[in-house]
Design an enzyme around this catalytic site. Structure first.
Site, PDB file in Angstrom:
ATOM      1  CD  GLU A 430      87.490  23.973  27.303  1.00  0.00           C
ATOM      2  OE1 GLU A 430      88.419  23.303  27.777  1.00  0.00           O
ATOM      3  OE2 GLU A 430      87.573  25.199  27.130  1.00  0.00           O
ATOM      4  N   GLY A 431      88.204  19.795  24.007  1.00  0.00           N
ATOM      5  CA  GLY A 431      88.362  18.406  23.594  1.00  0.00           C
ATOM      6  C   GLY A 431      87.171  18.002  22.760  1.00  0.00           C
TER       7      GLY A 431
END
Length: 572
Positions: A430-431
């Site tokens: 998610e980053g």
């Protein structure tokens, strides 16, 4: 492996630290009364402790497998998922129109904390569905909503997100997946995606993939990407799973941890899909899901930190080693100063990270309920902090948990190592946390730092209320916030983003420590005396908060010395 859902701790933070009361005072969330929330936490805690926690070790020892194209899940995961779905936990924050509970994100976040701590591998499944539900609510057509939302919310179907490709990781715009208009309202999706969590299972009736792909006239980069709903089985006229779509699970990754969660390579070969949102605006829709997931991932870190701490504390209270160095000691290793230091660090950091995550959720709820630009800005500011700090704390606490166990921590049978293996990826997906920090010092500072300044002003203003009780602690928190404000002023004055990015990670960490110090100070103030929360606050503020000084020094060094180090220097 012992895990008891921390319902009392979460309830305390909701009631006294993050201000859930202001959320329930809005018209949007008026039904989330104190009694309702307490009942939800108790039921979710019971599910987590009694049903899901026993599955955690099973998932590690009996990984998901791929047999003749079919994913076989860990023993008992089907029953665990059934309990989650039947309890309505997948649709906690979803719109009531399609069967959701319409609860505040704050309550859903608190529940996800417990689900993650009990069995992260399994809880990833509903977490992905929750993010997809929110994306569809905001961006899908009425037809797609009517077909997919009821089934996703009930848990009958599950959802995934498909971004990453072999050549397109953090650089999503480099994707090669293609979409071609079939001329009948559907699109043919072709391409390969990797690292797809819960891409398939053997207990839901359908798996619904949100897939990023590019139309023939899509521009290069992220601005030319569209988003498509591509189900495993194409719904028939009645909305039930029909014929199989042209997609398949190519393989499952052999991972460091989260063995019970199947992470797949997916192949789409002209698969039938429906566009979600407008053409070439897929990233806007996908970011709705990603932001939901970022807070969710931060809470995964908190949940694992809680589980690792409980596991280490139980061991420290049982393990006898050496003579006790203190009078009237227990005779176990918890008597030793360094073990006590590690356990206090684990507990204090977990409290700080949990408070930040729940305050982020409160900010999201207030933005949703009021439409306030200030609340929207605060939610946006806190999201990367909650994600990165929560997962960093999860990793740090799991690591300390192994250390508390000593040599036995390195032995798999004790279960201490699993927490570290499971949580490690949360700082990546998610980053990555580096990207979260870069987002914080760049995109989130496009307002000149105003949102950050307003938050720090609140920290200082509310800290003053505790000055008469705890003058030394208050001064430390107030001064740390002031140092952070001054560094933020320096940061936003830098025109070269490289100078911001060079210190982005330490800046985020320093910000989180200040917010953590504020949360601990509030907890001590609520307790109102010499109690456990006050002693933990003193530990955090005196021993952990001072780290912000070195971190902020790092921030203000800029990028020149980093780039003065050449690749050749690093090769020596």
């Amino acid at each position: 492996m012992t895990y008891t859902a921390p319902t009392r701790e979460i309830q305390f933070i909701l009631d006294h630290i993050v201000g859930l009361d202001q959320v329930r005072e809005t018209e949007r969330f008026a039904d989330a009364t104190a009694d309702v929330v307490e009942a939800i936490l108790q039921e979710a805690g019971k599910l987590s402790t009694e049903v899901l926690a026993p599955l955690n070790r099973v998932g590690d020892l009996e990984p998901a497998t791929l047999e003749n194209g079919v994913v076989r899940c860990s023993t008992g995961f089907d029953k665990g998922y059934e309990a989650i779905a039947e309890g309505g936990w997948v649709g906690m924050a979803a719109d009531a129109e399609f069967g959701g509970m319409a609860l505040p994100m704050t309550v859903a976040t608190a529940v996800n904390d417990m689900l993650s701590g009990s069995c992260l591998s399994l809880s990833l499944n509903p977490l992905m569905s929750m993010g997809q539900i929110e994306a569809l609510e905001h961006h899908a057509s009425d037809h797609l909503k009517s077909v997919y939302l009821p089934k996703l919310i009930s848990g009958e179907w599950n959802g995934t997100m498909n971004l990453t490709e072999p050549q397109a990781g953090s650089d999503v715009g480099a994707l090669a997946s293609k979409a071609v208009d079939n001329g009948d309202g559907t699109y043919a999706i072709t391409g390969q995606k990797i690292f797809i969590s819960w891409a398939d299972n053997d207990f839901t009736a359908n798996t619904c993939h949100l897939v990023l792909a590019r139309l023939p006239d899509g521009a290069k980069g992220t601005k030319g990407i569209s988003l498509f709903m591509v189900p495993k089985y194409i719904p028939d006229e009645d909305g039930n799973p029909g014929k199989a779509n042209s997609l398949r699970v190519v393989s499952l990754e052999h991972k460091m941890g989260l063995h019970g969660s199947p992470t797949a390579v997916m192949e789409y070969d002209g698969a039938t899909g429906w566009i979600v949102g407008e053409e070439h605006a897929g990233m806007k829709a996908m970011f709705t899901m990603m932001n939901n997931a970022r807070l969710g991932v931060g809470v995964q870190g908190v949940g694992i930190a809680e589980a690792a701490y409980q596991h280490a504390l139980a061991y420290a209270n049982e393990r006898k080693q050496g003579r006790s160095p203190i009078e009237n000691g227990t005779g176990t290793i918890i008597d030793h100063a360094d073990v006590r230091r590690m356990l206090a660090t684990m507990k204090a950091q977990t409290f700080a990270a949990r408070s930040i995550a729940l305050y982020c959720a409160v900010s999201i709820d207030m933005a949703t309920a009021t439409g306030s630009a200030d609340w929207q800005a605060r939610a946006a500011l806190l999201t990367p902090i909650a994600k990165a700090f929560g997962t960093d704390v999860g990793i740090d606490v799991a690591n300390l948990g192994v250390q508390v166990h000593g040599g036995m921590g390195f032995i798999e049978e004790t279960g201490a190592a699993q927490f570290g293996r499971d949580v490690r990826v949360t700082a990546i997906y998610e980053g990555t946390n580096g990207i979260q920090a870069m987002d914080l010092v760049a995109r989130k500072m496009m307002d000149g730092g105003e949102a950050a300044f307003r938050l720090l002003e609140d920290v200082q203003k509310y800290s003053e209320k505790a000055r008469s009780q705890f003058p030394e602690l208050t001064e430390s928190v107030w001064s740390a916030a002031e140092s952070l404000r001054e560094t933020t002023e320096w940061l936003v004055a830098q025109d070269d983003l490289a100078d911001r990015f060079a210190g982005a990670v330490p800046y985020l960490r320093a910000f989180a420590l200040v917010l953590g110090g504020f949360a601990h100070l509030n907890a001590a103030s609520v307790e109102g005396g010499d109690g456990a929360r006050t002693r933990l606050a003193q530990f955090f503020v005196k021993r952990l908060l001072p780290e912000h000084t070195a971190l902020l020094q790092h921030v203000r060094e800029g990028a020149s010395d980093l780039y003065a180090i050449t690749p050749e220097d690093l090769a020596l």
